[in-house]
Design a protein around this motif. Structure first.
Motif, PDB file in Angstrom:
ATOM      1  N   ILE A  67      -8.608 -22.776  28.445  1.00  0.00           N
ATOM      2  CA  ILE A  67      -7.891 -23.601  29.427  1.00  0.00           C
ATOM      3  C   ILE A  67      -6.457 -23.768  28.965  1.00  0.00           C
ATOM      4  N   MET A  68      -5.516 -23.424  29.816  1.00  0.00           N
ATOM      5  CA  MET A  68      -4.089 -23.554  29.523  1.00  0.00           C
ATOM      6  C   MET A  68      -3.501 -24.626  30.427  1.00  0.00           C
ATOM      7  N   GLY A  69      -2.773 -25.566  29.837  1.00  0.00           N
ATOM      8  CA  GLY A  69      -2.142 -26.627  30.615  1.00  0.00           C
ATOM      9  C   GLY A  69      -2.781 -27.986  30.417  1.00  0.00           C
ATOM     10  N   VAL A  70      -3.542 -28.166  29.324  1.00  0.00           N
ATOM     11  CA  VAL A  70      -4.207 -29.442  29.051  1.00  0.00           C
ATOM     12  C   VAL A  70      -3.238 -30.357  28.312  1.00  0.00           C
ATOM     13  N   SER A  71      -3.018 -31.542  28.845  1.00  0.00           N
ATOM     14  CA  SER A  71      -2.153 -32.510  28.179  1.00  0.00           C
ATOM     15  C   SER A  71      -2.939 -33.257  27.108  1.00  0.00           C
ATOM     16  N   ALA A  72      -2.283 -33.497  25.953  1.00  0.00           N
ATOM     17  CA  ALA A  72      -2.935 -34.231  24.864  1.00  0.00           C
ATOM     18  C   ALA A  72      -2.759 -35.736  25.013  1.00  0.00           C
ATOM     19  N   SER A  73      -1.850 -36.172  25.896  1.00  0.00           N
ATOM     20  CA  SER A  73      -1.519 -37.600  25.951  1.00  0.00           C
ATOM     21  C   SER A  73      -1.773 -38.264  27.298  1.00  0.00           C
ATOM     22  N   ARG A  74      -2.013 -37.478  28.336  1.00  0.00           N
ATOM     23  CA  ARG A  74      -2.178 -38.077  29.667  1.00  0.00           C
ATOM     24  C   ARG A  74      -3.181 -37.277  30.485  1.00  0.00           C
ATOM     25  N   GLU A  75      -3.546 -37.871  31.613  1.00  0.00           N
ATOM     26  CA  GLU A  75      -4.510 -37.207  32.506  1.00  0.00           C
ATOM     27  C   GLU A  75      -3.739 -36.325  33.485  1.00  0.00           C
ATOM     28  N   ASN A  76      -3.804 -35.022  33.294  1.00  0.00           N
ATOM     29  CA  ASN A  76      -3.211 -34.077  34.240  1.00  0.00           C
ATOM     30  C   ASN A  76      -4.300 -33.141  34.742  1.00  0.00           C
ATOM     31  N   PHE A  77      -3.921 -32.172  35.577  1.00  0.00           N
ATOM     32  CA  PHE A  77      -4.939 -31.273  36.136  1.00  0.00           C
ATOM     33  C   PHE A  77      -5.715 -30.571  35.032  1.00  0.00           C
ATOM     34  N   GLY A  78      -5.006 -30.089  34.022  1.00  0.00           N
ATOM     35  CA  GLY A  78      -5.676 -29.381  32.945  1.00  0.00           C
ATOM     36  C   GLY A  78      -6.655 -30.255  32.189  1.00  0.00           C
ATOM     37  N   ARG A  79      -6.281 -31.513  31.960  1.00  0.00           N
ATOM     38  CA  ARG A  79      -7.160 -32.443  31.234  1.00  0.00           C
ATOM     39  C   ARG A  79      -8.397 -32.778  32.070  1.00  0.00           C
ATOM     40  N   THR A  80      -8.188 -32.950  33.386  1.00  0.00           N
ATOM     41  CA  THR A  80      -9.332 -33.218  34.280  1.00  0.00           C
ATOM     42  C   THR A  80     -10.290 -32.028  34.299  1.00  0.00           C
ATOM     43  N   ILE A  81      -9.725 -30.827  34.345  1.00  0.00           N
ATOM     44  CA  ILE A  81     -10.572 -29.622  34.327  1.00  0.00           C
ATOM     45  C   ILE A  81     -11.384 -29.574  33.031  1.00  0.00           C
ATOM     46  N   LEU A  82     -10.750 -29.866  31.909  1.00  0.00           N
ATOM     47  CA  LEU A  82     -11.461 -29.877  30.629  1.00  0.00           C
ATOM     48  C   LEU A  82     -12.614 -30.870  30.657  1.00  0.00           C
ATOM     49  N   ARG A  83     -12.345 -32.084  31.141  1.00  0.00           N
ATOM     50  CA  ARG A  83     -13.399 -33.108  31.190  1.00  0.00           C
ATOM     51  C   ARG A  83     -14.563 -32.654  32.085  1.00  0.00           C
TER      52      ARG A  83
ATOM     53  N   ARG B  61     -11.918 -23.102  24.489  1.00  0.00           N
ATOM     54  CA  ARG B  61     -10.677 -23.115  23.729  1.00  0.00           C
ATOM     55  C   ARG B  61      -9.559 -23.654  24.613  1.00  0.00           C
ATOM     56  N   ILE B  62      -8.700 -24.502  24.013  1.00  0.00           N
ATOM     57  CA  ILE B  62      -7.517 -25.004  24.707  1.00  0.00           C
ATOM     58  C   ILE B  62      -6.315 -24.235  24.174  1.00  0.00           C
ATOM     59  N   ILE B  63      -5.548 -23.608  25.060  1.00  0.00           N
ATOM     60  CA  ILE B  63      -4.368 -22.871  24.619  1.00  0.00           C
ATOM     61  C   ILE B  63      -3.207 -23.849  24.573  1.00  0.00           C
ATOM     62  N   ARG B  64      -2.926 -24.307  23.370  1.00  0.00           N
ATOM     63  CA  ARG B  64      -1.853 -25.285  23.174  1.00  0.00           C
ATOM     64  C   ARG B  64      -1.381 -25.210  21.725  1.00  0.00           C
ATOM     65  N   ASP B  65      -0.156 -24.833  21.517  1.00  0.00           N
ATOM     66  CA  ASP B  65       0.393 -24.705  20.162  1.00  0.00           C
ATOM     67  C   ASP B  65       0.745 -26.085  19.618  1.00  0.00           C
ATOM     68  N   GLY B  66       0.554 -26.266  18.307  1.00  0.00           N
ATOM     69  CA  GLY B  66       0.933 -27.500  17.639  1.00  0.00           C
ATOM     70  C   GLY B  66      -0.073 -28.619  17.778  1.00  0.00           C
TER      71      GLY B  66
ATOM     72  N   LEU C 279     -10.123 -17.368  31.609  1.00  0.00           N
ATOM     73  CA  LEU C 279      -8.987 -18.217  31.260  1.00  0.00           C
ATOM     74  C   LEU C 279      -8.593 -19.019  32.484  1.00  0.00           C
ATOM     75  N   VAL C 280      -8.554 -20.347  32.349  1.00  0.00           N
ATOM     76  CA  VAL C 280      -8.118 -21.233  33.427  1.00  0.00           C
ATOM     77  C   VAL C 280      -6.662 -21.600  33.172  1.00  0.00           C
ATOM     78  N   VAL C 281      -5.777 -21.261  34.107  1.00  0.00           N
ATOM     79  CA  VAL C 281      -4.344 -21.487  33.946  1.00  0.00           C
ATOM     80  C   VAL C 281      -3.921 -22.632  34.859  1.00  0.00           C
ATOM     81  N   ALA C 282      -3.635 -23.783  34.245  1.00  0.00           N
ATOM     82  CA  ALA C 282      -3.237 -24.968  35.012  1.00  0.00           C
ATOM     83  C   ALA C 282      -1.829 -25.394  34.621  1.00  0.00           C
ATOM     84  N   VAL C 283      -0.906 -24.423  34.673  1.00  0.00           N
ATOM     85  CA  VAL C 283       0.500 -24.690  34.365  1.00  0.00           C
ATOM     86  C   VAL C 283       1.311 -24.566  35.640  1.00  0.00           C
ATOM     87  N   PRO C 284       2.554 -25.072  35.668  1.00  0.00           N
ATOM     88  CA  PRO C 284       3.383 -24.949  36.877  1.00  0.00           C
ATOM     89  C   PRO C 284       3.583 -23.504  37.293  1.00  0.00           C
TER      90      PRO C 284
END
Length: 811
Positions: free
Chosen positions: A325-341, A354-359, A381-386
């Protein structure tokens, strides 16, 4: 040459002189034309076996024909027609005249036409600017008249062949049209100058019928044409009318046109030219001869076809062993985070995500990786980026072979004019990848709401769990819901929680994977018996691919329910003839998909009803359309009878045998209702009929050989029916062992025939309806709706059965 007289149900013996037809196209193309003149159309007709094209002679502009040339056409009268590459509808501009076959009269009419037609056509163009040929753009007045006059090639002398009858409906239009979505389409129906008026005023399919030439043959198309008003007139079935053409002549014509269309088709890799439009309007009839009185043909050069998508990789999309999953926020509820949940809430193993997120090391207990290929190849691969980031992501996934399938969530990829260029670059990159040895990854979306795959154990919808329809909590049914609109699917499932498909697939913009691709995969999926599809549009030739997949699904014993949105005015600029305006885009889509074997809904409500019936009745036997109907109220009995005929779909009220009648009589006597209830169909049991009587009457009907299906309209407000969601101590509780619910469930389990219920009443009786639905018994809130939906469903099942018995017919 193809001889009509020797032709016997043309499929195996027809011969068309394709070499001559190709030469005709090549000659026109060498002159810079992509259209044929009328006399060239008649040559094409001769080359496909037509026995009666009229004798013609072209008098070119600027020539001085002799009397012998003018008199070379047989008959007492002669028809003069203007010849121009830009004038299609000649009658409206004075381009057709009938005169006595005398040299002086022919010359007079010919000269008059050469002067008058430019004036009349110029006025017509100024009154209809939207229909003006491109050649005359920006011209008006005398400049326009001069341009039109320069395009006149001369006058065609045509043999006058008076028809046997001038009565209404005695002319036939036959047309071939290349459509973007379905390829070549044949249509036929009421012809003449009023063909469009007939099509508008008559009910659908009564004035005109259409079919994909790749999905039919002459016999099958003729069977559709037999349902039209045109056939009724031509066959002499109306008062005061005599037959003027044989069935064999019509069948031969249709088969020849189908062969012509399929040869000069974008789906034929060897086609030297492509027919864009070929129309004879009208055929008139003289002494049992089909006489073409006017014709047009437009053609084009073949185009390069795109690479095929690796449809087999849809398995990685619906049954992934690993998900990124690409586009998961670590600090807030966004589309990517909802998809992960939602993925985790469905029970998908964390260790396979796997969450594609560097750092970042992990989010919600799921490991993060710095790039798409950092931990091996992903199944999905789920792409939830702009949207602006998607081109770069697509490049990376393709370059590194990071995933077999990719889900593009974001919009902004082709929906607007601003995003069109971005979408085209992405599509080009994906298509290039499909040329590789393994076909590259497949992409679903963009603007995709996600997928719920219960066999795959995941949910990637970006709807929060507490707002998600609770369908996933119900018993999964062997069905798939495929929707081009995620919102349509979400709202529909929210309103109809009894629908519970194994797959809920949002297609989005069809940037790569199409509706045709998805049905092609699902037709072989062992988790699916029913495929329901909501479409807004098809990609190029994907309508044809979709229909082929539908046909193969039907042949495999599956059911397809289809609804297409967008019934706007169609075909107005698609053609120069009548064909597209008669058989417009929506009609073609509906006809082709129904012809392939799907049941086609006319409304969103119908779509939901038919999907429910297909989900719950797929395993039931359907042998005919004879209905047994039961009600507890007089108005319901009347409404059921009134709903038997729903246009092109209908049921019959079944007759009852003496054995069944005696059974009804004994039951009514036992319940002391024999003096109140008449043995009839529909049978009104009155509000005094209890639970046992309703179900036992239904049982007798289901056991009756003359009955194919039963609609049981319950009366939950009846003073004797156990229909309330209360404790079993309540005598009206639906949970009692002898209640209407328990008895109906038992009956439905035992019967091999369809049993459909109706349960009128308000929210108080909603639990009864839900319990019936959960038990796999389709239930409607009104009896008339139940009968109307069942009529369509049974007709579709019977059509599917005939397809399986008669073969696929796909070319």
């Amino acid at each position: 040459m193809y001889n009509y007289d020797a032709f016997s149900h043309a499929k195996t013996t027809a011969h068309i002189d394709f070499d001559t037809i190709t030469e005709i196209f090549a000659q026109a193309h060498s002159e810079g034309r992509f259209s044929l003149y009328e006399h060239e159309v008649y040559r094409v007709m001769e080359s496909i076996g037509s026995e009666t094209p009229p004798t013609v002679r072209l008098i070119p502009r600027g020539t001085r024909p002799s009397d012998d040339e003018l008199m070379s056409i047989p008959g007492e009268k002669i028809v003069l027609k203007i010849v121009s590459p830009t004038i299609v509808h000649k009658t409206e501009v004075g381009g057709v005249r009938i005169v006595d076959r005398e040299p002086s009269k022919i010359r007079s009419a010919w000269r008059r036409m050469m002067y008058e037609v430019p004036e009349k056509y110029a006025r017509w163009i100024e009154q209809h600017p939207d229909a003006s040929p491109e050649e005359y753009a920006g011209l008006s007045g005398s400049a326009l008249e001069e341009a039109i006059a320069l395009d006149l090639k001369g006058v065609l002398l045509v043999q006058f062949m008076p028809p046997d009858s001038d009565a209404f409906g005695n002319e036939l239009i036959v047309g071939i049209r290349r459509t973007r979505e379905f390829g070549m389409v044949l249509s036929a129906g009421l012809g003449g100058t009023d063909a469009e008026l007939y099509a508008e005023r008559f009910k659908k399919s009564q004035a005109i019928v259409a079919a994909s030439t790749r999905l039919t043959d002459g016999e099958a198309f003729f069977s559709h044409f037999r349902q039209t008003i045109s056939f009724e007139k031509l066959a002499g079935r109306t008062r005061g009318q005599e037959r003027i053409v044989s069935d064999d002549q019509l069948l031969e014509c249709f088969d020849a046109c189908i062969l012509l269309a399929n040869y000069y088709s974008p789906t034929n890799p060897d086609a030297p030219f492509i027919i864009d439009e070929f129309e004879i309007n009208p055929f008139a009839f003289t002494d049992f001869l089909m006489v073409p009185l006017d014709g047009l043909c437009k053609f084009s050069l073949p185009e390069q076809t795109a690479s095929l998508r690796p449809v087999a990789k849809i398995k990685s999309l619906l049954h992934p062993e690993s998900i990124g999953i690409m586009g998961v926020s670590a600090s807030r509820e966004n589309f990517g985070r909802t998809i992960l949940r939602n993925v985790l809430a469905e029970g998908y193993p964390k260790e396979q995500v796997r969450i594609i997120r560097d750092g970042c090391e992990e989010i919600d207990g799921v490991q993060c990786i710095p790039s798409v290929n950092a931990n091996g190849k992903l199944d999905m691969l789920v792409v939830a980026v702009p949207a602006k980031q998607i081109p770069a992501v697509v490049d990376e996934v393709i370059a590194t072979d990071a995933a077999d399938s990719v889900m593009l969530i974001a919009g902004g990829l082709g929906e607007t004019e601003e995003s069109y260029e971005r979408a085209q670059k992405v599509i080009a990159k994906i298509n290039k990848a499909h040329e590789s040895n393994d076909g590259g990854p497949v992409f679903i979306g963009a603007n995709c709401m996600g997928i719920v795959s219960r066999p795959g154990g995941y949910n990637t919808w970006f709807i929060p769990e507490n707002k998600f329809p609770k369908n996933g909590l119900g018993t999964p049914r062997r069905a798939a819901l495929v929707s081009q609109s995620g919102a349509f699917m979400l709202y529909g499932l929210s309103r109809y929680p009894h629908l519970s498909p194994n797959y809920m697939i949002s297609m989005g913009n069809q940037t790569d994977l199409t509706l045709g691709d998805m049905v092609t995969y699902l037709k072989d999926d062992e988790n699916v018996d029913v495929i329901a599809v909501y479409a807004e549009g098809f990609n190029d030739l994907d309508g044809l691919a979709f229909c082929r997949a539908v046909r193969e699904a039907v042949l495999a014993g599956k059911e397809v329910v289809f609804y297409k949105a967008g019934r706007t005015l169609e075909g107005k600029s698609a053609t120069s003839g009548h064909t597209a305006s008669l058989a417009g885009d929506y009609m073609v889509a509906e006809s082709c998909v129904r012809q392939a074997g799907a049941v086609v809904a006319q409304t969103v409500e119908q779509f939901q009803d038919l999907f429910m019936l297909a989900e719950t009745l797929h395993c039931k036997k359907v042998e005919g359309n004879r209905l047994g109907a039961i009600s507890g109220a007089g108005f319901e009995a009347v409404s059921m009878a009134d709903s038997l005929d729903v246009g092109t779909f209908s049921m019959k009220l079944a007759p009852f045998s003496e054995k069944a009648t005696n059974g009804f009589r004994a039951l009514l006597k036992e319940k002391r209702l024999d003096s109140l209830v008449s043995i009839a169909n529909p049978m009104d049991l009155t509000p005094a009929g209890d639970d046992e009587l309703h179900v036992e009457v239904a049982k007798i009907m289901l056991d009756e050989p003359t009955v194919d299906a039963v609609v049981l309209a319950l009366t939950p407000l009846s003073p004797v029916m156990q229909s309330l969601d209360t404790d079993t101590s309540d005598p009206f509780s639906m949970h009692n062992k002898e209640s209407i619910l328990s008895r109906t469930m038992a009956l439905a389990t035992l019967s091999e025939k369809p049993l459909v219920c109706a349960s009128d009443g308000g929210e108080l009786f909603q639990p009864l309806r839900e319990a019936l639905n959960e038990a796999g018994i389709p239930v409607f809130q009104t009896a008339d709706r139940a009968v109307a939906a069942l009529a369509r469903y049974l007709q579709s099942r019977l059509h599917s059965k005939s397809i399986r018995c008669g073969g696929c017919g796909i070319r």
